[in-house]
Design a protein around this motif. Structure first.
Motif, PDB file in Angstrom:
ATOM      1  N   ASN A  17       0.785  -1.292  -0.057  1.00 40.08           N
ATOM      2  CA  ASN A  17      -0.242   0.062   0.023  1.00 40.08           C
ATOM      3  C   ASN A  17       0.660   1.151  -0.022  1.00 40.08           C
ATOM      4  OD1 ASN A  17      -2.551  -1.263   0.209  1.00 40.08           O
ATOM      5  ND2 ASN A  17      -2.240  -1.835   2.396  1.00 40.08           N
ATOM      6  N   THR A  18       2.024   1.046  -0.258  1.00 42.44           N
ATOM      7  CA  THR A  18       3.035   2.434   0.104  1.00 42.44           C
ATOM      8  C   THR A  18       2.939   3.282  -1.065  1.00 42.44           C
ATOM      9  OG1 THR A  18       4.613   0.892  -1.061  1.00 42.44           O
ATOM     10  CG2 THR A  18       4.812   1.410   1.502  1.00 42.44           C
ATOM     11  N   LYS A  19       3.128   4.558  -0.982  1.00 46.06           N
ATOM     12  CA  LYS A  19       2.823   5.471  -2.149  1.00 46.06           C
ATOM     13  C   LYS A  19       4.128   5.909  -2.602  1.00 46.06           C
ATOM     14  CE  LYS A  19      -1.811   5.882  -1.410  1.00 46.06           C
ATOM     15  NZ  LYS A  19      -2.207   4.547  -1.030  1.00 46.06           N
ATOM     16  N   ARG A  20       4.513   6.295  -3.825  1.00 42.11           N
ATOM     17  CA  ARG A  20       5.628   6.981  -4.025  1.00 42.11           C
ATOM     18  C   ARG A  20       6.915   6.168  -4.233  1.00 42.11           C
ATOM     19  NH1 ARG A  20       2.748  10.219  -1.101  1.00 42.11           N
ATOM     20  NH2 ARG A  20       3.943   9.791   1.126  1.00 42.11           N
ATOM     21  N   ILE A  21       6.522   4.768  -4.367  1.00 39.98           N
ATOM     22  CA  ILE A  21       7.753   3.677  -4.579  1.00 39.98           C
ATOM     23  C   ILE A  21       7.438   3.278  -5.849  1.00 39.98           C
ATOM     24  CG2 ILE A  21       8.880   1.604  -3.972  1.00 39.98           C
ATOM     25  CD1 ILE A  21       8.047   2.267  -1.038  1.00 39.98           C
ATOM     26  N   GLY A  22       7.815   4.013  -7.067  1.00 38.46           N
ATOM     27  CA  GLY A  22       7.990   3.477  -8.409  1.00 38.46           C
ATOM     28  C   GLY A  22       8.918   2.720  -8.592  1.00 38.46           C
ATOM     29  N   ASP A  23       8.761   2.202  -9.787  1.00 38.14           N
ATOM     30  CA  ASP A  23       9.845   1.128 -10.391  1.00 38.14           C
ATOM     31  C   ASP A  23      10.923   1.781 -10.640  1.00 38.14           C
ATOM     32  OD1 ASP A  23       7.696  -0.910  -9.864  1.00 38.14           O
ATOM     33  OD2 ASP A  23       7.453  -1.315 -11.921  1.00 38.14           O
ATOM     34  N   ASN A  24      12.089   1.563 -10.514  1.00 39.64           N
ATOM     35  CA  ASN A  24      13.353   2.026 -11.091  1.00 39.64           C
ATOM     36  C   ASN A  24      13.691   3.155 -10.516  1.00 39.64           C
ATOM     37  OD1 ASN A  24      13.852  -0.261 -13.117  1.00 39.64           O
ATOM     38  ND2 ASN A  24      12.030   0.870 -14.128  1.00 39.64           N
ATOM     39  N   SER A  25      13.385   3.477  -9.051  1.00 31.20           N
ATOM     40  CA  SER A  25      13.558   4.822  -8.472  1.00 31.20           C
ATOM     41  C   SER A  25      14.523   4.614  -7.331  1.00 31.20           C
ATOM     42  CB  SER A  25      12.344   5.332  -7.995  1.00 31.20           C
ATOM     43  OG  SER A  25      11.599   4.184  -7.147  1.00 31.20           O
ATOM     44  N   PHE A  26      15.050   3.523  -6.923  1.00 31.55           N
ATOM     45  CA  PHE A  26      15.934   3.624  -5.683  1.00 31.55           C
ATOM     46  C   PHE A  26      17.367   3.049  -6.191  1.00 31.55           C
ATOM     47  CE2 PHE A  26      11.616   3.783  -3.777  1.00 31.55           C
ATOM     48  CZ  PHE A  26      11.963   4.631  -2.658  1.00 31.55           C
ATOM     49  N   ASP A  27      18.461   3.449  -5.346  1.00 26.89           N
ATOM     50  CA  ASP A  27      19.607   2.819  -5.789  1.00 26.89           C
ATOM     51  C   ASP A  27      19.771   1.614  -4.842  1.00 26.89           C
ATOM     52  OD1 ASP A  27      20.845   5.051  -7.393  1.00 26.89           O
ATOM     53  OD2 ASP A  27      20.894   6.187  -5.346  1.00 26.89           O
ATOM     54  N   MET A  28      19.150   1.469  -3.646  1.00 26.09           N
ATOM     55  CA  MET A  28      19.188   0.179  -3.267  1.00 26.09           C
ATOM     56  C   MET A  28      18.008   0.096  -2.152  1.00 26.09           C
ATOM     57  SD  MET A  28      22.098  -0.515   0.237  1.00 26.09           S
ATOM     58  CE  MET A  28      23.500  -0.785  -0.935  1.00 26.09           C
ATOM     59  N   VAL A  29      17.848  -1.144  -1.901  1.00 28.06           N
ATOM     60  CA  VAL A  29      16.712  -1.498  -0.776  1.00 28.06           C
ATOM     61  C   VAL A  29      17.295  -2.608   0.052  1.00 28.06           C
ATOM     62  CG1 VAL A  29      14.740  -2.923  -0.533  1.00 28.06           C
ATOM     63  CG2 VAL A  29      14.803  -1.287  -2.574  1.00 28.06           C
ATOM     64  N   ILE A  30      17.558  -2.151   1.338  1.00 26.84           N
ATOM     65  CA  ILE A  30      18.104  -2.996   2.276  1.00 26.84           C
ATOM     66  C   ILE A  30      17.174  -3.233   3.463  1.00 26.84           C
ATOM     67  CG2 ILE A  30      19.347  -1.163   3.455  1.00 26.84           C
ATOM     68  CD1 ILE A  30      21.632  -3.026   3.923  1.00 26.84           C
ATOM     69  N   SER A  31      16.936  -4.695   3.685  1.00 27.39           N
ATOM     70  CA  SER A  31      15.945  -4.812   5.051  1.00 27.39           C
ATOM     71  C   SER A  31      15.994  -6.079   5.238  1.00 27.39           C
ATOM     72  CB  SER A  31      14.542  -4.561   4.152  1.00 27.39           C
ATOM     73  OG  SER A  31      13.713  -5.199   5.268  1.00 27.39           O
ATOM     74  N   ASN A  32      15.663  -6.032   6.614  1.00 24.29           N
ATOM     75  CA  ASN A  32      15.360  -7.661   7.230  1.00 24.29           C
ATOM     76  C   ASN A  32      13.820  -8.172   6.729  1.00 24.29           C
ATOM     77  OD1 ASN A  32      14.829  -9.899   8.697  1.00 24.29           O
ATOM     78  ND2 ASN A  32      15.654  -8.861  10.881  1.00 24.29           N
ATOM     79  N   PHE A  33      13.507  -8.736   5.359  1.00 22.91           N
ATOM     80  CA  PHE A  33      12.482  -8.942   5.124  1.00 22.91           C
ATOM     81  C   PHE A  33      11.631  -9.705   6.266  1.00 22.91           C
ATOM     82  CE2 PHE A  33      14.141  -8.501   0.484  1.00 22.91           C
ATOM     83  CZ  PHE A  33      14.031  -6.959   0.599  1.00 22.91           C
TER      84      PHE A  33
END
Length: 196
Positions: A17-33
């Motif tokens: 449901n997040t807003k403003r997370i478009g495809d090809n828009s971040f340099d990195m995603v880092i998380s404890n999924f």
């Protein structure tokens, strides 16, 4: 978080449901999924709605990073080891290359999270126009344990140096008896193994 960083985009909602997370828009995603067998319904991406939550997070994260961007996720070993997820890993392999992965023993997060599960750190790089041959990670391969043979992700069979423990079939708190797990190494401290 909003008080500490008033200019940051803070959204308290599910990833779907997040807003403003478009495809090809971040340099990195880092998380404890998060991981589990339940599915996330994403009306914008119905093709991901049949995936378990940890697979959904990887699929969405790969979409979110720019070409050449990195997805670094901590997740249970089921993400790479489950036989039924070969199609999901195939889809990821069409969009991203596996740079590396590290397998941690089931006790790695016991003290701070109270959980015992064999855990992987997975690093994916989204494909670009420049050819790059990532590591193989789509299939399973056999490895020997003291209790007998088992199937794990082919990457860890090809790269035993990235396995920071000893293979076992003793099970875990989440899987049944005879589940493939990783026990703490008797010959090397986990911190030393991570440094290596």
């Amino acid at each position: 978080l909003q008080k500490l960083y008033p200019d940051a985009d803070i959204q308290v909602t599910g990833f779907e449901n997040t807003k403003r997370i478009g495809d090809n828009s971040f340099d990195m995603v880092i998380s404890n999924f998060p991981f589990g067998s339940f599915q996330v319904y994403d009306k914008a991406r119905p093709e991901y709605s049949k995936q378990a939550i940890h697979k959904y997070f990887f699929s969405r994260a790969i979409d979110a990073v720019k070409p050449g961007g990195l997805v670094m996720g901590i997740t249970s070993h089921f993400t790479l080891d489950a036989g039924g997820t070969g199609k999901v890993r195939e889809m990821w392999g069409q969009k991203a290359d596996l740079v590396a992965a590290v397998r941690l023993p089931g006790t790695a997060f016991e003290k701070n999270a109270g959980t015992q599960v064999t855990t992987d750190i997975i690093i994916l790089r989204k494909k670009t126009d420049t050819p790059y041959q990532g590591e193989q990670f789509r299939h399973l391969a056999e490895v020997q344990t003291p209790e007998g043979p088992t199937q794990i992700n082919e990457y860890f069979v090809q790269h035993p140096e990235m396995v920071l423990g000893e293979h076992s079939l003793q099970g875990s708190m989440y899987g049944g008896k005879d589940e493939s797990t990783l026990k703490q190494s008797k010959s090397e401290d986990l911190n030393a193994a991570l440094e290596r």
